[in-house]
Write a protein that holds these residues in place. Structure first.
Motif, PDB file in Angstrom:
ATOM      1  N   ASN A  19      -1.754   9.353   1.443  1.00  0.00           N
ATOM      2  CA  ASN A  19      -3.125   9.795   1.178  1.00  0.00           C
ATOM      3  C   ASN A  19      -3.469   9.769  -0.321  1.00  0.00           C
ATOM      4  OD1 ASN A  19      -2.169  12.203   0.002  1.00  0.00           O
ATOM      5  ND2 ASN A  19      -2.349  13.356   1.905  1.00  0.00           N
ATOM      6  N   ARG A  20      -2.498   9.310  -1.103  1.00  0.00           N
ATOM      7  CA  ARG A  20      -2.693   9.145  -2.549  1.00  0.00           C
ATOM      8  C   ARG A  20      -2.968  10.469  -3.262  1.00  0.00           C
ATOM      9  NH1 ARG A  20      -0.395   4.655  -1.627  1.00  0.00           N
ATOM     10  NH2 ARG A  20      -1.549   2.713  -1.643  1.00  0.00           N
ATOM     11  N   ALA A  21      -2.496  11.558  -2.667  1.00  0.00           N
ATOM     12  CA  ALA A  21      -2.655  12.852  -3.330  1.00  0.00           C
ATOM     13  C   ALA A  21      -1.672  12.958  -4.500  1.00  0.00           C
ATOM     14  CB  ALA A  21      -2.423  13.994  -2.345  1.00  0.00           C
ATOM     15  N   VAL A 112      -5.409   3.429   5.934  1.00  0.00           N
ATOM     16  CA  VAL A 112      -5.525   2.012   5.618  1.00  0.00           C
ATOM     17  C   VAL A 112      -5.501   1.912   4.098  1.00  0.00           C
ATOM     18  CG1 VAL A 112      -6.993  -0.043   5.699  1.00  0.00           C
ATOM     19  CG2 VAL A 112      -6.812   1.456   7.712  1.00  0.00           C
ATOM     20  N   HIS A 113      -4.515   1.183   3.584  1.00  0.00           N
ATOM     21  CA  HIS A 113      -4.393   0.988   2.135  1.00  0.00           C
ATOM     22  C   HIS A 113      -5.039  -0.325   1.727  1.00  0.00           C
ATOM     23  CE1 HIS A 113      -0.755   3.912   1.561  1.00  0.00           C
ATOM     24  NE2 HIS A 113      -1.927   4.530   1.594  1.00  0.00           N
ATOM     25  N   LYS A 114      -5.983  -0.203   0.832  1.00  0.00           N
ATOM     26  CA  LYS A 114      -6.663  -1.394   0.304  1.00  0.00           C
ATOM     27  C   LYS A 114      -6.452  -1.521  -1.204  1.00  0.00           C
ATOM     28  CE  LYS A 114     -10.905  -2.073   1.897  1.00  0.00           C
ATOM     29  NZ  LYS A 114     -10.974  -3.311   2.683  1.00  0.00           N
ATOM     30  N   ASP A 115      -5.583  -0.659  -1.726  1.00  0.00           N
ATOM     31  CA  ASP A 115      -5.403  -0.607  -3.185  1.00  0.00           C
ATOM     32  C   ASP A 115      -4.043  -1.111  -3.650  1.00  0.00           C
ATOM     33  OD1 ASP A 115      -3.960   1.433  -2.090  1.00  0.00           O
ATOM     34  OD2 ASP A 115      -4.638   2.986  -3.478  1.00  0.00           O
ATOM     35  N   GLU A 116      -3.359  -1.824  -2.772  1.00  0.00           N
ATOM     36  CA  GLU A 116      -2.056  -2.355  -3.167  1.00  0.00           C
ATOM     37  C   GLU A 116      -2.116  -3.875  -3.255  1.00  0.00           C
ATOM     38  OE1 GLU A 116       1.262  -0.975  -0.759  1.00  0.00           O
ATOM     39  OE2 GLU A 116       0.229   0.933  -0.540  1.00  0.00           O
ATOM     40  N   ALA A 117      -1.117  -4.436  -3.903  1.00  0.00           N
ATOM     41  CA  ALA A 117      -1.000  -5.897  -3.925  1.00  0.00           C
ATOM     42  C   ALA A 117      -0.789  -6.360  -2.484  1.00  0.00           C
ATOM     43  CB  ALA A 117       0.185  -6.298  -4.776  1.00  0.00           C
ATOM     44  N   PRO A 120      -4.594  -5.723   2.997  1.00  0.00           N
ATOM     45  CA  PRO A 120      -4.787  -4.351   3.481  1.00  0.00           C
ATOM     46  C   PRO A 120      -3.889  -4.094   4.690  1.00  0.00           C
ATOM     47  CG  PRO A 120      -6.907  -5.425   3.109  1.00  0.00           C
ATOM     48  CD  PRO A 120      -5.862  -6.487   2.980  1.00  0.00           C
ATOM     49  N   HIS A 121      -3.395  -2.875   4.786  1.00  0.00           N
ATOM     50  CA  HIS A 121      -2.485  -2.547   5.885  1.00  0.00           C
ATOM     51  C   HIS A 121      -2.675  -1.101   6.318  1.00  0.00           C
ATOM     52  CE1 HIS A 121      -0.476  -1.833   2.014  1.00  0.00           C
ATOM     53  NE2 HIS A 121      -0.090  -0.705   2.593  1.00  0.00           N
ATOM     54  N   LEU A 122      -2.267  -0.842   7.536  1.00  0.00           N
ATOM     55  CA  LEU A 122      -2.369   0.498   8.116  1.00  0.00           C
ATOM     56  C   LEU A 122      -0.991   1.132   8.159  1.00  0.00           C
ATOM     57  CD1 LEU A 122      -3.723   2.733  10.003  1.00  0.00           C
ATOM     58  CD2 LEU A 122      -3.249   1.181  11.893  1.00  0.00           C
ATOM     59  N   HIS A 123      -0.914   2.395   7.731  1.00  0.00           N
ATOM     60  CA  HIS A 123       0.314   3.169   7.921  1.00  0.00           C
ATOM     61  C   HIS A 123       0.078   4.111   9.097  1.00  0.00           C
ATOM     62  CE1 HIS A 123       2.573   2.163   4.222  1.00  0.00           C
ATOM     63  NE2 HIS A 123       1.387   2.035   3.670  1.00  0.00           N
ATOM     64  N   PHE A 124       0.537   3.722  10.262  1.00  0.00           N
ATOM     65  CA  PHE A 124       0.367   4.566  11.440  1.00  0.00           C
ATOM     66  C   PHE A 124       1.574   5.505  11.515  1.00  0.00           C
ATOM     67  CE2 PHE A 124       0.866   5.767  15.844  1.00  0.00           C
ATOM     68  CZ  PHE A 124      -0.422   6.054  16.235  1.00  0.00           C
ATOM     69  N   THR A 185       7.169  -1.016  -4.820  1.00  0.00           N
ATOM     70  CA  THR A 185       7.383   0.394  -5.105  1.00  0.00           C
ATOM     71  C   THR A 185       7.650   1.177  -3.827  1.00  0.00           C
ATOM     72  OG1 THR A 185       5.846   0.162  -6.906  1.00  0.00           O
ATOM     73  CG2 THR A 185       6.379   2.390  -6.244  1.00  0.00           C
ATOM     74  N   GLU A 186       6.906   0.829  -2.788  1.00  0.00           N
ATOM     75  CA  GLU A 186       7.106   1.530  -1.522  1.00  0.00           C
ATOM     76  C   GLU A 186       8.506   1.284  -0.976  1.00  0.00           C
ATOM     77  OE1 GLU A 186       3.697   2.198   1.663  1.00  0.00           O
ATOM     78  OE2 GLU A 186       3.392   0.443   0.423  1.00  0.00           O
ATOM     79  N   LEU A 187       8.911   0.027  -1.061  1.00  0.00           N
ATOM     80  CA  LEU A 187      10.246  -0.312  -0.576  1.00  0.00           C
ATOM     81  C   LEU A 187      11.308   0.409  -1.390  1.00  0.00           C
ATOM     82  CD1 LEU A 187       9.689  -4.125   0.007  1.00  0.00           C
ATOM     83  CD2 LEU A 187      10.045  -2.403   1.773  1.00  0.00           C
TER      84      LEU A 187
HETATM   85 MN   LIG Z   1       0.803   1.180   1.638  1.00  0.00          MN
END
Ligand SMILES: [Mn+2]
Length: 258
Positions: A19-21, A112-117, A120-124, A185-187
């Motif tokens: 949620n980018r908090a 839904v993340h639209k701010d990454e390289a 866009p993808h969904l984290h369910f 970074t996520e990985l």
């Molecule tokens: Mn993401």
């Protein structure tokens, strides 16, 4: 699309990542000017972490630290020209499919993340809840929810569902290598989280190390992530899971500390 599983210790941090908090200004892979375009398809009255805790309290869950309590299906939109509306439709459909499959009330967040390289993808994100056949109660079990069969069939089922919705084969990506549906970074974060969880539980099993030392260690690891494998290896040697040439390990110590 692919799935990740997480233990309790990772959840708070992960939800804040979705949620980018959490503060991401130092994260080069997240384009903060685009963060405002992210959206959550899971609408709850409670904040995600509170909802997660409440739902978890309703189901049986082993207290062990290594239990996977949160799963994340990452679904990337195919590289095609989608309008904003079609894109929303794609992710909403993916959400509906997943919510139906894993139980709407087990969903913790669906950002839904639209701010990454990359695309866009969904984290369910959901708590893997299965029915205990003997006791007829709900229980947390990633093993029973994400079976080998489930992993073999979900991709095909989802593709069929999407074809039904859109009227043609939309071409859902399989695996996390195509299109870069995940930032490095996520990985990295996942690897570090996993290693850190393992290391910390190994340390706490030793009990001789005081709480402050764990914070210090955590800080050191934050500053130099490559320390993790060294620490992890050192811990293995320390608790006797791994030998070293000059082993001066005391087995009594090992049993006393457990
Ligand atoms: Mn993401």
């Amino acid at each position: 699309m692919h799935v990740e599983k997480y233990t309790k210790s990772a959840v708070g941090h992960l939800l804040q990542h979705y949620n980018r908090a959490a503060n991401h200004t130092s994260n080069q892979d997240i384009r903060i000017d685009k963060t405002k375009f992210n959206y959550n398809l899971c609408k709850r009255e409670l904040p995600d972490f509170s909802y997660y805790k409440n739902r978890l309290a309703q189901v049986k869950c082993h207290k062990r630290a290594d239990v996977n309590v949160l799963c994340d299906w990452i679904i990337t939109i195919p590289k095609k020209a989608f309008t904003e509306e079609q894109e929303r439709h794609f992710f909403q459909s993916a959400y509906n499919f997943m919510a139906e499959r894993y139980g709407e009330k087990n969903v913790v967040s669906a950002w839904v993340h639209k701010d990454e390289a990359g695309q866009p993808h969904l984290h369910f994100c959901f708590i893997p809840v299965a029915i205990d056949k003997k006791k007829k109660i709900e229980k947390v079990s990633a093993k029973e929810v994400l079976t080998r069969r489930e992993l073999q069939t979900i991709h095909k089922d989802m593709a069929r569902y999407m074809e039904h919705i859109f009227g043609y084969d939309i071409g859902i990506l399989n695996g996390n290598t195509i299109g870069g549906n995940k930032s490095i970074t996520e990985l990295k974060l996942q690897d570090s989280q996993r290693e850190l969880t393992r290391t910390v539980s190994e340390i706490s099993s030793l009990k001789q190390i005081k709480h402050q030392s764990i914070s210090e260690l955590a800080n050191a690891i934050k500053q130099k992530p490559s320390l993790i494998s060294d620490v992890s290896q050192a811990m293995k040697i320390a608790i006797g899971e791994q030998n070293e040439p000059t082993q001066h390990f005391n087995h009594e110590e090992r049993f006393r500390s457990r």
